[in-house]
Design a protein around this motif. Structure first.
Motif, short mmCIF file in Angstrom:
data_model
loop_
_atom_site.label_atom_id
_atom_site.label_comp_id
_atom_site.label_asym_id
_atom_site.label_seq_id
_atom_site.Cartn_x
_atom_site.Cartn_y
_atom_site.Cartn_z
N GLN A 235 8.14 9.14 -3.76
CA GLN A 235 9.19 9.80 -2.98
C GLN A 235 10.24 10.42 -3.88
N ALA A 236 10.57 9.72 -4.96
CA ALA A 236 11.60 10.22 -5.89
C ALA A 236 11.03 11.16 -6.94
N HIS A 237 9.70 11.09 -7.16
CA HIS A 237 9.04 11.91 -8.20
C HIS A 237 7.78 12.53 -7.58
N PRO A 238 7.94 13.55 -6.75
CA PRO A 238 6.79 14.05 -5.98
C PRO A 238 5.77 14.85 -6.78
N ARG A 239 6.10 15.35 -7.94
CA ARG A 239 5.19 16.24 -8.66
C ARG A 239 4.31 15.47 -9.64
N LEU A 240 3.52 14.55 -9.13
CA LEU A 240 2.60 13.82 -9.99
C LEU A 240 1.24 13.73 -9.32
N GLU A 241 0.25 13.39 -10.13
CA GLU A 241 -1.12 13.18 -9.64
C GLU A 241 -1.54 11.78 -10.06
N LEU A 242 -1.96 10.97 -9.08
CA LEU A 242 -2.13 9.55 -9.36
C LEU A 242 -3.29 8.98 -8.54
N THR A 243 -4.09 8.14 -9.19
CA THR A 243 -5.12 7.37 -8.51
C THR A 243 -4.84 5.90 -8.75
N VAL A 244 -4.81 5.13 -7.66
CA VAL A 244 -4.39 3.73 -7.73
C VAL A 244 -5.49 2.84 -7.18
N THR A 245 -6.04 1.96 -8.02
CA THR A 245 -7.02 0.98 -7.60
C THR A 245 -6.61 -0.39 -8.14
N SER A 246 -7.36 -1.42 -7.76
CA SER A 246 -7.01 -2.77 -8.22
C SER A 246 -7.30 -2.99 -9.70
#
Length: 301
Positions: A235-246
């Motif tokens: 929300q505070a840093h919208p210009r990123l690309e991220l993949t989140v897994t365990s």
């Protein structure tokens, strides 16, 4: 170094390793796929014509391929190998269960992805119409939804959630895409309440593009604490690309300072597995990165 470049590099490395281990692969690597001859496309045209004649269907786009081409067989073999078709079927928002049943019947042993236009209060939704049970090479998942009507009802329910851009259901696996990071937690909460679903992902984006992907699959996805940490940061840093897994949080963050800030935030977040790594790049052209482990700042000795 953009996320696309990172993904491409990873795919090239994995593909090369797999190709080298397969029998039938020559020194040149993978066999490039053939283009279907007119006689091949004509074979499947009657199926496309039957589908597009169903009321509620807007367009039908076939894609032809040879299942064997992924196994790196010889070019000579591909010249005579069988072809199959899968279809993209775009339908009106109000398509009925009876009309879907007619599409299913017209498909025969072929498969399709059905994509519904958005409607008032209902976002775009997709479902995958797989091969009938009698033609499958392996059994359906034990937790799979029992009928097309049940699956459509479920994906429509997801498509009615606030801020959803696209809801996608593949067999028993669902992806919900939301427009803003503020809506991630709500989509995750809904998915957690659907035990019939297998793989569960929430994306920030739409059917054409996304910036964040979070795995919340039962038993192997990330926790609500990780979801909240990621959603708040995005929300505070919208210009990123991220993949989140365990097992891994990886992506491209606009600046080195933001990469360090996200790493620090994740180091203060309880890990979802014993070795959940963080790899964050920023686009400086050198492929430099920061790395660490989720929850490392919480470890006491």
């Amino acid at each position: 170094m953009g996320m696309r470049a990172i993904r491409v590099a990873a795919v090239v490395v994995i593909a090369a390793a797999v190709a080298g281990s397969l029998s039938g692969c020559g020194a040149g690597g993978w066999c490039s796929p053939l283009e279907p001859a007119p006689s091949v496309t004509a074979t499947f045209q009657s199926t496309a014509d039957s589908i597009v004649s169903v009321p509620g269907v807007r367009t039908v786009s076939p894609r032809y391929y040879q299942p064997e081409d992924r196994h790196c067989v010889s070019r000579d073999y591909l010249e005579t190998a069988p072809w199959v078709a899968t279809y993209e079927v775009r339908v009106a928002a109000g398509i009925t269960d009876a009309q879907v049943a007619r599409v299913r019947a017209a498909l025969g042993t072929s498969t399709a992805t059905m994509k519904s236009a958005p409607d008032l209060g209902v976002a775009e939704w997709w479902i995958y119409l797989g091969a009938p049970p009698s033609t499958r090479l392996s059994p359906a998942p034990t937790n799979s939804l029992s009928s097309d009507s049940e699956r459509i009802a479920l994906v429509k329910e997801a498509a009615r959630l606030p801020d959803v851009t696209t809801a996608q259901l593949l067999d028993s696996s669902m992806t919900i895409r939301v427009e803003r990071a503020e809506s991630v937690v709500g989509a995750v909460t809904w998915l957690r309440g659907e035990p019939a679903l297998g793989f569960k992902w929430v994306y920030v984006g739409d059917s054409a593009a996304w910036s964040v992907a979070i795995d919340v699959s039962d038993g192997q996805g990330v926790s609500d604490q990780t979801v909240a940490a990621i959603a708040t940061f995005v929300q505070a840093h919208p210009r990123l690309e991220l993949t989140v897994t365990s097992s891994l949080v990886a992506g491209v963050v606009p600046t080195k300072a933001e990469a360090r800030a996200l790493l620090a935030e994740l180091q203060r977040t309880a890990a979802d597995s014993s070795n959940q790594k963080v790899l964050l790049w920023w686009p400086d052209g050198n492929g430099t990165k920061v790395s660490g482990q989720v929850g490392s700042a919480l470890v006491t000795h």
